[in-house]
Design a protein around this motif. Structure first.
Motif, short mmCIF file in Angstrom:
data_model
loop_
_atom_site.label_atom_id
_atom_site.label_comp_id
_atom_site.label_asym_id
_atom_site.label_seq_id
_atom_site.Cartn_x
_atom_site.Cartn_y
_atom_site.Cartn_z
N UNK A 1 11.89 1.89 4.85
CA UNK A 1 10.97 2.28 5.94
C UNK A 1 11.56 3.39 6.79
N UNK A 2 12.85 3.30 7.07
CA UNK A 2 13.47 4.33 7.91
C UNK A 2 13.51 5.69 7.22
N UNK A 3 13.64 5.72 5.91
CA UNK A 3 13.57 7.00 5.20
C UNK A 3 12.23 7.68 5.47
N UNK A 4 11.19 6.88 5.48
CA UNK A 4 9.85 7.42 5.73
C UNK A 4 9.67 7.80 7.19
N UNK A 5 10.05 6.93 8.10
CA UNK A 5 9.83 7.22 9.52
C UNK A 5 10.69 8.37 10.02
N UNK A 6 11.80 8.63 9.34
CA UNK A 6 12.67 9.76 9.72
C UNK A 6 12.28 11.05 9.02
N UNK A 7 11.19 11.03 8.27
CA UNK A 7 10.69 12.24 7.63
C UNK A 7 11.46 12.66 6.40
N UNK A 8 12.16 11.71 5.79
CA UNK A 8 12.96 12.04 4.61
C UNK A 8 12.22 11.76 3.30
N UNK A 9 11.00 11.25 3.40
CA UNK A 9 10.17 10.99 2.23
C UNK A 9 8.71 11.08 2.67
N UNK A 10 7.86 11.76 1.91
CA UNK A 10 6.45 11.87 2.29
C UNK A 10 5.65 10.62 1.96
N UNK A 11 6.18 9.78 1.07
CA UNK A 11 5.45 8.59 0.64
C UNK A 11 6.33 7.35 0.75
N UNK A 12 5.69 6.25 1.11
CA UNK A 12 6.38 4.96 1.24
C UNK A 12 5.51 3.88 0.63
N UNK A 13 6.09 3.02 -0.19
CA UNK A 13 5.40 1.82 -0.66
C UNK A 13 5.91 0.65 0.17
N UNK A 34 -0.25 17.38 1.97
CA UNK A 34 -1.71 17.36 2.12
C UNK A 34 -2.36 16.44 1.09
N UNK A 35 -1.55 15.93 0.16
CA UNK A 35 -2.07 15.02 -0.87
C UNK A 35 -2.00 13.61 -0.30
N UNK A 36 -3.07 13.20 0.35
CA UNK A 36 -3.05 11.94 1.08
C UNK A 36 -3.59 10.76 0.28
N UNK A 37 -4.20 11.04 -0.86
CA UNK A 37 -4.70 9.96 -1.72
C UNK A 37 -4.47 10.35 -3.18
N UNK A 38 -3.21 10.42 -3.60
CA UNK A 38 -2.92 10.83 -4.98
C UNK A 38 -3.61 9.91 -5.98
N UNK A 39 -4.23 10.53 -6.98
CA UNK A 39 -4.98 9.74 -7.97
C UNK A 39 -4.06 9.11 -9.00
N UNK A 40 -2.90 9.69 -9.21
CA UNK A 40 -1.95 9.19 -10.20
C UNK A 40 -0.53 9.27 -9.65
N UNK A 41 0.37 8.55 -10.27
CA UNK A 41 1.79 8.65 -9.92
C UNK A 41 2.27 10.08 -10.16
N UNK A 92 0.86 -1.18 0.00
CA UNK A 92 0.00 0.00 0.00
C UNK A 92 0.89 1.23 0.00
N UNK A 93 0.27 2.39 -0.09
CA UNK A 93 0.99 3.66 -0.03
C UNK A 93 0.80 4.25 1.36
N UNK A 94 1.90 4.41 2.09
CA UNK A 94 1.89 5.14 3.34
C UNK A 94 2.15 6.61 3.04
N UNK A 95 1.38 7.48 3.67
CA UNK A 95 1.51 8.92 3.45
C UNK A 95 1.80 9.60 4.78
N UNK A 96 2.83 10.43 4.83
CA UNK A 96 3.13 11.24 6.01
C UNK A 96 2.34 12.54 5.89
N UNK A 97 1.25 12.63 6.64
CA UNK A 97 0.35 13.78 6.52
C UNK A 97 0.97 15.07 7.03
N UNK A 98 2.07 14.93 7.76
CA UNK A 98 2.78 16.12 8.21
C UNK A 98 3.65 16.74 7.14
#
Length: 428
Positions: A267-279, A173-180, A164-170
């Protein structure tokens, strides 16, 4: 497969792709250090697995699944007036089971990934199972599809995973992108080190790349008239895969996909705030929650004007051994797994995995909404990982081709070459 998937399905097929990138599957399982254990889970001192001679029903599983099942299976056995032993197989569960079953000293039931089916049937290691109409109606279709092979049902499904796509809402604000394309624009606007944290790696990761591959038009195997997969109709190297390769190459050139992002750091890139999106999959949840991120889980979008993105679904299941000593007990047990939520709920409480039972998902909707989200996404958007033996020839060549394309290699010639390599391997 790598740290992010170790807790769920150890799928042999993926090992071919991710061994170089840290992976798992089509025959290797789990995380303990010994090859065998007794019914309490203690490792056998000589490292050899021995079927518990005193139990009426013997079940083999990897460490996590064995530990989650043991109490429920014991209680079931007591209600039946029989003894049940759940034994841990630490390494190479699939191949260990095949060998022991052929020798007549294996378990009555084995727990494993659905993509084992082709190999197990080919080795005459499992027997078909019969699911009641009530049970079928209560199982997500993706679970039923996953355990079907050659027109028969060969396992009882109980849990499913997908990406799935994990989104860092912080960060966006695009939490459900319709396209890549919308995802990329939002990710670039976030101003983080990475736009999208998706494992690619130098050796490739065809599992995590599958949503992009399918959205671009790629497929793996065509289908026969009866819906079964046709290994002679290979999609790698065909027109759709070339279109997908071109789109993957564009993302690589833009720095959206990077071979430096792997299963070890995605995963750590996402949890450390270095990417807004994670697959990623449900195995990432614990780290994401621990990081305290305000997150959303949603489907992975596809390319604008192209197909929807379809990640793989991997299903965990119970198999009945073809040469088990107590086939009647085995058949009764595996069908009772789905009779209600008694066994599966007890297992979930000890090892949280997205359920395939609709009533269990409903039970968990309030207390474990993220797991239910993954179960829903698997049902709505994912395709069961091919379980035919020929799938093992795809992982490494396709993953490596995709990694090379991300790195700048010509998409057409690289994907075409991968297809030729796979065809030769299947023919050989």
């Amino acid at each position: 497969m790598s740290l992010n998937r170790r807790s769920f399905l150890s799928l042999t097929a993926i090992a071919a792709t991710l061994t170089a990138a840290a992976a798992c599957s089509g025959g290797s399982d789990s995380s303990s250090t010994s090859a065998g254990a007794d019914s309490t889970g203690a490792a056998a001192s000589d490292g050899a697995l021995v079927r518990d001679p005193d139990a009426d029903l013997v079940i083999w599983a990897d460490e996590k699944k064995a530990n989650s099942l043991r109490a429920a299976a014991t209680a079931w056995g007591q209600a039946q007036g029989i003894t049940v032993a759940v034994q841990t197989v630490a390494n190479e569960l699939q191949s260990t089971f095949i060998t022991a079953n052929q020798a007549g000293n294996g378990p009555d039931v084995v727990m494993g990934a659905h993509d084992w089916i082709g190999n197990l049937v080919q080795n005459s290691s499992i027997s078909p199972v019969t699911l009641s109409e009530a049970a079928k109606a209560n199982i997500a279709q993706v679970g039923l599809n996953a355990v079907a092979y050659d027109g028969q049902t060969y396992a009882v499904p109980y849990a499913v995973e997908t990406l799935a796509l994990f989104v860092n809402k912080g960060l966006t604000s695009v939490t459900a992108p319709a396209t890549i394309e919308e995802l990329v624009a939002a990710g670039q606007a976030a101003g983080t080190d990475a736009v999208l944290s998706l494992p690619v790696g130098e050796a490739g990761d065809a599992y995590h790349m599958q949503p992009l591959y399918t959205s671009g038009g790629g497929y793996l195997f065509g289908k026969n008239a009866d819906g079964s997969l046709n290994p002679q109709d290979l999609g790698v190297g065909a027109e759709g895969s070339l279109a997908a390769a071109a789109k993957i190459g564009e993302l690589g050139a833009a720095g959206v996909l990077r071979t430096s992002i792997t299963g070890d750091n995605a995963i750590s890139l996402f949890t450390e705030g270095k990417a807004p999106y994670l697959v990623s999959g449900p195995w990432a949840l614990a780290d994401v929650v621990k990081a305290g991120i305000d997150y959303e889980i949603t489907r992975i979008p596809g390319f604008e004007g192209m197909s929807e993105a379809h990640p793989f679904a991997g299903v965990n299941a119970f198999y009945v051994a073809s040469k088990g000593k107590n086939a009647a007990f085995a058949q009764t047990f595996v069908t009772d797994v789905l009779k209600d939520t008694t066994i599966t709920r007890a297992m979930f409480d000890l090892n949280q995995l997205p359920p395939v039972q609709k009533d269990l998902a409903e039970e968990l909707r309030v207390s474990n909404p993220d797991m239910v989200t993954f179960a829903t996404l698997a049902s709505d958007n994912a395709d069961p990982m091919p379980s035919i033996p020929e799938m093992s020839e795809i992982w490494s060549p396709l993953g490596k081709a995709e990694a090379n394309i991300v790195g700048g290699s010509d998409p057409v010639s690289t994907m075409t070459s991968a297809g030729e390599q796979i065809k030769a391997a299947i023919a050989g």
